[in-house]
Design an enzyme around this catalytic site. Structure first.
Site, short mmCIF file in Angstrom:
data_model
loop_
_atom_site.label_atom_id
_atom_site.label_comp_id
_atom_site.label_asym_id
_atom_site.label_seq_id
_atom_site.Cartn_x
_atom_site.Cartn_y
_atom_site.Cartn_z
N ASN A 448 0.82 -1.22 0.00
CA ASN A 448 0.00 0.00 0.00
C ASN A 448 0.85 1.27 0.00
OD1 ASN A 448 -2.49 -1.29 -0.06
ND2 ASN A 448 -2.57 -1.50 2.17
N ARG A 479 8.96 -11.38 -3.37
CA ARG A 479 8.93 -12.48 -4.34
C ARG A 479 9.77 -12.22 -5.59
NH1 ARG A 479 4.26 -11.05 -2.67
NH2 ARG A 479 3.72 -10.00 -4.62
N THR A 524 9.51 -2.15 3.44
CA THR A 524 9.14 -3.51 3.83
C THR A 524 8.91 -3.56 5.34
OG1 THR A 524 11.33 -4.36 4.40
CG2 THR A 524 10.76 -4.29 2.06
N LYS A 548 10.50 -0.19 10.58
CA LYS A 548 10.96 0.00 11.96
C LYS A 548 11.91 -1.10 12.41
CE LYS A 548 6.60 0.43 13.11
NZ LYS A 548 6.02 0.92 11.86
N ALA A 580 4.81 8.52 11.04
CA ALA A 580 4.51 8.64 9.60
C ALA A 580 5.10 9.95 9.07
CB ALA A 580 3.02 8.52 9.35
N GLU A 636 -0.87 -2.48 10.46
CA GLU A 636 0.22 -3.28 9.93
C GLU A 636 -0.39 -4.45 9.15
OE1 GLU A 636 3.58 -2.76 10.26
OE2 GLU A 636 3.09 -0.84 11.19
N ASP A 647 4.33 -2.42 18.21
CA ASP A 647 4.62 -1.38 17.24
C ASP A 647 4.95 -0.06 17.95
OD1 ASP A 647 4.68 -0.33 14.50
OD2 ASP A 647 2.88 0.76 15.09
N LYS A 651 8.46 2.01 18.25
CA LYS A 651 8.58 3.44 17.95
C LYS A 651 9.22 4.20 19.11
CE LYS A 651 4.66 3.60 14.75
NZ LYS A 651 3.26 4.04 14.54
N GLY A 769 -1.64 5.70 7.70
CA GLY A 769 -2.22 5.89 6.38
C GLY A 769 -1.15 5.94 5.32
#
Length: 799
Positions: A448, A479, A524, A548, A580, A636, A647, A651, A769
């Site tokens: 995304n 992949r 990633t 992260k 973000a 996530e 998470d 952070k 987002g």
């Protein structure tokens, strides 16, 4: 040029020429065979080869020692040992014995050839061996190949190709469905005598052959990956061009450029054949295309070049002579440059070693020329823009005793008494070429956020186009990968879908080969990928990371990355790993660099949990809100990573390390939002037990609401009184608390410091987002871009 002979050659034929450095060892022969095996089998393949390595120099030494039998024979024996070793290391025993036997016969015939003054037959041995050896290697790999001696078809008359005779003879030599491996450098004259085509004549052989077979492409494989704006061995900032105009290529060839030679381009001028220059050492690189007039791609402007000529001299002739500089160059097989017309005279520049030969030839034609006998060092500037001025360069060269200066709309040549120091040459390049810097961009992660980042990249390319080129050089996911020069950003999905699987060594080697500057953008969620950062940094990449995992690796691994950054003088921008697009890390960096001391950083660090706790009103199970957030792309990949609090814990560790605090993840006290046990198994396993989460959250929510508060998931890092305290937990706050008045998805960072204590500094905004995260990545990218633009604009004396 048109060949007036009907031919049966494939219109899709390819010609590939490999120079001596590309064939200097058994390993290099194998690499060349690899390249040929990767070519389109539907196209007829013609291969032109030079002698292996320094074989021609060795044969010239043997010719020079012709009168000294002992020296001559010792040199012959040494050459036979050297070449036999290459043969035996390249081929299986049976084929090696055949080729070695043929080599012995050729070398055994050298003494007689020297006596009979058949010197060109001696010089042909290297190319004949390369053609035979490579054709046998291709046969060994199951390909149909044949060695062809160019003297069996290539005819020249008074230094000019006899197209009719050559085409007819070549048709007789051509075999169907076969790779023809042809000797370069050698041909015959119209009397049938062996001749050579001069130094680097194999390139000329290749373009002659390309014209004869009407090739779609001729590729000159060499030991450099492009045509550079200057000699990259001297000028570190030399630009490898992906495209050069035909007119400029002819100018470079006339000036004795080591990649393009004086006669190489002539046979293809006016044809539809594409000429490529590529590196046999880096075949994955696209190389440089020499573009015919009228075929230049949009946006392909004239390029700028600086090139040098050592040990040259001047001839002056009366302007009414019928002999041209090009005609003299053809006779000498050396570059002759027409500098300017001075009054009634012409001024030509040529290698000093050829001056006496030139005078003698001109005298035979009753042309009087004056040779000033001075030996010069020349610096030539090919202009990218006819309006470019050289005032700054002239000033720079004032202290280096410029003896003559010749300028026209396309080029400027300075003649000096001695070579320029490398530092001055670099300054001259900086002043005159002024390249638009190009940043090679490698994007890892195409989910995304990655897709959004690449969507925004089109606008960024347009925004910076005047000052910097943003080149998408790779896109990969877990992949597959597409590792290719200049991927079209608008078509990256198609390119990636057609990509191949990849491994770490392959990616690192590709990054190493990319021209600097280059940046890898890690979008990633992979800790394994983050562990490759030291190798990527050593390959010359800056890192921009939304991952992260890298910033929160165990301390020893994190320090390896930091040490690699220092060692290789690279940067790691990771502002999107926390908040973000909110510039919290950049703000902390600025406060610290200005001398402030941070006492506490706290707040809401998860946009996902912010959204969930703002939206959750008890009207439906909490897990339904989780599903809504997942479908909106706010979580996530596995939402339990958010619900576990890990998470947020990561952070907080990111910010701690940004502040230079030595912490490990387990040092941060964690109260997860996810009930114990639900982190086990798959997402489907969790979903089957979601009522445990729903029941527990409903009870906590009801109790908090009854007390007039709201739920917030809060992180705290305290650095007061010499102690470090770090925690992450679900907390109840009052309605008038600073953490209560937030919008769904908001992150809030509360910074208390020496300067911001009673009234803390608060940063607030969307913390989740794909758009804001991709925007944050582009903010980091803009930092690197602006540094590059600033460096390019800096005067050479300050860089």
């Amino acid at each position: 040029m048109q060949i007036e002979v009907k031919q049966q050659f494939s219109p899709a034929a390819q010609v590939h020429k490999f120079g001596g450095s590309s064939l200097a060892s058994a390993q290099r022969f194998a690499a060349v065979a690899d390249i040929l095996q990767q070519q389109n089998p539907q196209q007829a393949l013609w291969v032109v080869v030079s002698a292996p390595g320094d074989t021609t120099d060795a044969l010239l030494a043997i010719i020079a020692a012709a009168e000294n039998i002992a020296v001559r024979d010792a040199a012959l024996n040494a050459l036979q040992v050297q070449l036999t070793a290459i043969v035996q290391q390249t081929l299986a025993a049976e084929a090696a014995a055949i080729v070695s036997g043929q080599l012995r016969q050729w070398l055994a015939a050298v003494p007689d050839a020297l006596v009979q003054q058949q010197l060109n037959d001696v010089l042909a041995i290297g190319e004949r061996l390369s053609a035979l050896l490579l054709s046998e290697l291709l046969k060994q790999r199951g390909l149909n190949a044949v060695a062809v001696d160019a003297r069996d078809f290539l005819r020249l008359k008074q230094h000019q190709p006899d197209w009719t005779a050559s085409a007819a003879l070549l048709a007789e030599q051509t075999q169907p469905d076969c790779i023809h491996v042809v000797t370069g450098y050698i041909a015959r004259d119209d009397k049938g005598h062996s001749i050579t085509l001069g130094r680097n004549g194999s390139d000329y052989s290749a373009t002659l052959l390309g014209a004869l077979v009407q090739a779609a492409e001729v590729t000159i494989w060499t030991d450099v990956k492009a045509i550079y704006s200057a000699d990259p061995r001297k000028v570190a900032s030399a630009v490898p061009y992906s495209q050069v105009s035909w007119q400029q290529a002819c100018q470079l060839a006339q000036l004795g450029n080591p990649v393009l030679h004086a006669r190489t381009l002539a046979p293809l001028t006016g044809t539809n054949t594409v000429l490529q220059v590529r590196s046999s050492y880096e075949p994955a690189q696209g190389g440089c295309c020499v573009v015919q007039p009228g075929l230049t791609e949009p946006g392909a402007a004239q390029q700028g070049f600086i090139t040098e000529l050592n040990d040259v001299t001047l001839l002056t002739l009366h302007q009414d002579t019928a002999i041209t500089a090009a005609r003299l160059a053809l006779e000498l097989q050396q570059p002759v440059i027409e500098l300017s017309q001075q009054g009634d005279n012409l001024c030509w520049l040529l290698p000093a070693a050829c001056a006496e030969q030139a005078l003698a030839w001109l005298a035979e034609l009753n042309v009087h020329a004056v040779w000033d006998t001075q030996r010069y060092y020349a610096v030539a500037w090919l202009k990218a823009d006819q309006t470019q001025q050289a005032a700054v360069a002239d000033q720079l060269l004032q202290q280096h005793a410029v003896l003559h200066r010749y300028e026209n709309a396309r080029q400027l040549i300075w003649l000096l008494g001695a070579p320029l120091p490398v530092a001055v040459l670099q300054q001259l390049h900086q002043q005159l070429i002024l390249p638009t810097p190009a940043l090679q961009l490698v994007v890892a992660g195409a989910g995304n956020v990655g897709a959004e980042f690449l969507s925004m990249l089109v606008t960024q390319q347009q925004r910076f186009a005047a000052k910097l080129k943003l080149n998408l050089a790779a896109v990969l996911n877990s992949r597959r990968a597409v590792l290719a020069d200049n991927i079209a950003v608008t078509d990256w999905q198609t390119a990636l879908a057609a990509g191949d699987s990849w491994h770490a060594e392959q990616l690192t080697a590709y990054l190493q080969a990319l021209p600097a500057p280059k940046v890898l953008v890690d979008i990633t969620p992979s800790s394994d990928f983050a562990r490759l950062y030291p190798a990527f940094i050593a390959a010359g990449c800056d890192i921009i990371s939304a991952n992260k995992q890298g910033v929160t690796l165990p301390g020893a691994e994190y320090q390896q990355i930091m040490q690699a950054l220092v060692q290789h003088q690279r940067q790691w921008l990771s502002n999107t790993t926390c908040g973000a697009g909110i510039p919290v890390q950049r703000t902390l960096q600025e406060l610290l660099s200005a001398g402030d001391q941070i006492a506490e950083v706290s707040g809401i660090f998860s946009g996902t949990l912010s959204w969930l706790l703002c939206q959750y009103d008890g009207s439906k199970p909490f897990s339904d809100f989780v599903l809504d957030a997942q479908q909106a792309g706010l979580t996530e990949p596995d939402p339990r990573d958010d619900l576990s609090g890990k998470d947020v814990q990561r952070k907080l560790l990111v910010l701690a390390r940004e502040l230079g605090v030595t912490l490990e993840l387990d040092d941060i006290k964690l109260q997860p939002l996810l009930p114990e046990g639900l982190e086990q198994g798959s997402w489907q396993d969790f979903w089957a037990q979601r009522d445990i989460l729903d029941t527990e959250l409903a009870a906590v929510f009801a109790a908090t609401k009854a007390q007039g508060g709201v739920l917030r998931y809060v992180a705290v890092l305290s650095l007061q009184h010499g102690k470090v305290r770090a925690s992450v937990s679900l907390q109840q706050v009052s309605q008038d608390h600073a953490l209560a008045a937030i919008a769904p998805c908001d992150n809030v960072f509360v910074i208390r410091s020496g300067w911001y204590n009673a009234n803390p500094l608060v940063l607030k905004g969307p913390g989740a987002g794909r758009v804001v995260t991709a925007g944050g990545l582009h903010a980091d990218l803009a930092v690197l871009i602006n540094q590059l633009i600033g460096k390019a604009a800096m005067p050479a004396s300050l860089t």
